[in-house]
Scaffold this active site. Structure first.
Site, short mmCIF file in Angstrom:
data_model
loop_
_atom_site.label_atom_id
_atom_site.label_comp_id
_atom_site.label_asym_id
_atom_site.label_seq_id
_atom_site.Cartn_x
_atom_site.Cartn_y
_atom_site.Cartn_z
N ARG A 58 0.81 -1.22 0.00
CA ARG A 58 0.00 0.00 0.00
C ARG A 58 0.85 1.27 0.00
NH1 ARG A 58 -3.71 -1.65 4.75
NH2 ARG A 58 -2.72 -3.69 4.73
N GLU A 95 0.63 -5.59 13.39
CA GLU A 95 -0.54 -5.74 14.28
C GLU A 95 -0.98 -7.19 14.22
OE1 GLU A 95 -4.02 -3.51 13.12
OE2 GLU A 95 -4.98 -3.80 15.06
O1 LIG Z 1 2.56 -0.10 11.67
P1 LIG Z 1 2.55 -1.59 11.38
O2 LIG Z 1 2.11 -2.39 12.57
O3 LIG Z 1 3.83 -2.06 10.83
O4 LIG Z 1 1.42 -1.87 10.29
C1 LIG Z 1 1.18 -1.07 9.18
C2 LIG Z 1 1.47 -1.78 7.92
O5 LIG Z 1 0.57 -2.90 7.75
C3 LIG Z 1 -0.04 -2.82 6.47
O6 LIG Z 1 0.69 -3.50 5.49
P2 LIG Z 1 0.73 -5.07 5.34
O7 LIG Z 1 2.01 -5.58 5.93
O8 LIG Z 1 -0.55 -5.66 5.82
O9 LIG Z 1 0.94 -5.27 3.79
P3 LIG Z 1 0.19 -4.81 2.45
O10 LIG Z 1 0.43 -3.31 2.29
O11 LIG Z 1 0.93 -5.59 1.43
O12 LIG Z 1 -1.28 -5.15 2.55
C4 LIG Z 1 -0.05 -1.34 6.15
O13 LIG Z 1 -0.16 -1.09 4.77
C5 LIG Z 1 1.26 -0.87 6.72
O14 LIG Z 1 2.34 -1.04 5.81
N1 LIG Z 2 -6.19 -2.14 11.30
C1 LIG Z 2 -5.59 -2.11 10.11
N2 LIG Z 2 -6.28 -1.75 9.01
C2 LIG Z 2 -5.68 -1.72 7.80
N3 LIG Z 2 -4.39 -2.04 7.61
C3 LIG Z 2 -3.67 -2.41 8.68
N4 LIG Z 2 -2.37 -2.75 8.81
C4 LIG Z 2 -2.14 -3.03 10.10
N5 LIG Z 2 -3.24 -2.85 10.84
C5 LIG Z 2 -4.22 -2.46 9.97
#
Ligand SMILES: O=P(O)(O)OC[C@H]1O[C@H](OP(=O)(O)OP(=O)(O)O)[C@H](O)[C@@H]1O
Ligand SMILES: Nc1ncnc2[nH]cnc12
Length: 170
Positions: A58, A95
């Site tokens: 993202r 998370e």
């Molecule tokens: O602050 P944090 O606890 O590190 O979480 C936030 C991260 O989690 C999500 O990505 P995710 O790893 O789910 O990957 P994606 O973007 O590929 O869906 C989001 O896009 C952030 O990058």
């Molecule tokens: N609560 C949440 N919603 C969307 N993206 C996330 N990445 C980590 N925690 C999330």
């Protein structure tokens, strides 16, 4: 513009207890998406950045239009095994779950001023790892910007000492 109303909250995704912040309604709204990138550009304006860095996946969605708008390059940070040249790697926790991130060794030049962009700040693990990757290569992290901050997870504490900004707070 109220960006928060463009975020759809999905309970118990991807697992029970997580309230997932779905950014797709915002992305579908051309005015909200443009406003988001314009606001991030404003935040970056005075920082004199040389490059934008964004973590998969993202971070790419917001990082690439921002780098285009700022007229600087973009560096992708990817999950393991995706980048084809020589990489450096950093582990982090989420998370929900645990993972690693990689960056090409030649992606940042020593002394470059770097803005890091992602959609959401939860625990801060992803962004701290990304910042560490940048710093390992000699880059200076001058700003870390998010669309969304989950204040209840205290990711800002993890990123203490950095210039952190977010456009929407939950
Ligand atoms: O602050 P944090 O606890 O590190 O979480 C936030 C991260 O989690 C999500 O990505 P995710 O790893 O789910 O990957 P994606 O973007 O590929 O869906 C989001 O896009 C952030 O990058
Ligand atoms: N609560 C949440 N919603 C969307 N993206 C996330 N990445 C980590 N925690 C999330």
């Amino acid at each position: 513009m109220d960006l928060k109303e463009k975020i759809r909250v999905i309970p118990d995704f991807p697992e029970k207890g997580v309230r997932f912040k779905d950014i797709t309604p915002l992305l579908q709204d051309k005015n909200a998406f443009k406003y988001t990138i314009d606001k991030m550009k404003e935040l970056a304006e005075s920082l004199n950045a040389d490059v934008v860095v964004g973590p998969e996946a993202r971070g790419f969605i917001f990082g690439t239009p921002l780098s285009y708008a700022m007229n600087v390059g973009f560096v992708p940070v990817r999950k393991p095994g995706k980048l084809p040249a020589e990489v450096i790697r950093q582990e982090y926790s989420l998370e929900y779950g645990k993972d690693s991130l990689e960056m090409h060794k030649d992606a940042i030049k020593p002394g470059q001023r770097v803005v890091i962009i992602d959609d959401l700040l939860a625990t801060g693990g992803t962004l701290l790892s990304t910042a560490k990757l940048v710093e390992k290569l000699g880059g200076e992290v001058v700003g870390i910007f998010f669309l969304i901050e989950l204040t209840y997870l205290k990711g800002r504490d993890t990123l203490k000492g950095y210039n952190v900004e977010s456009l929407i707070k939950f």
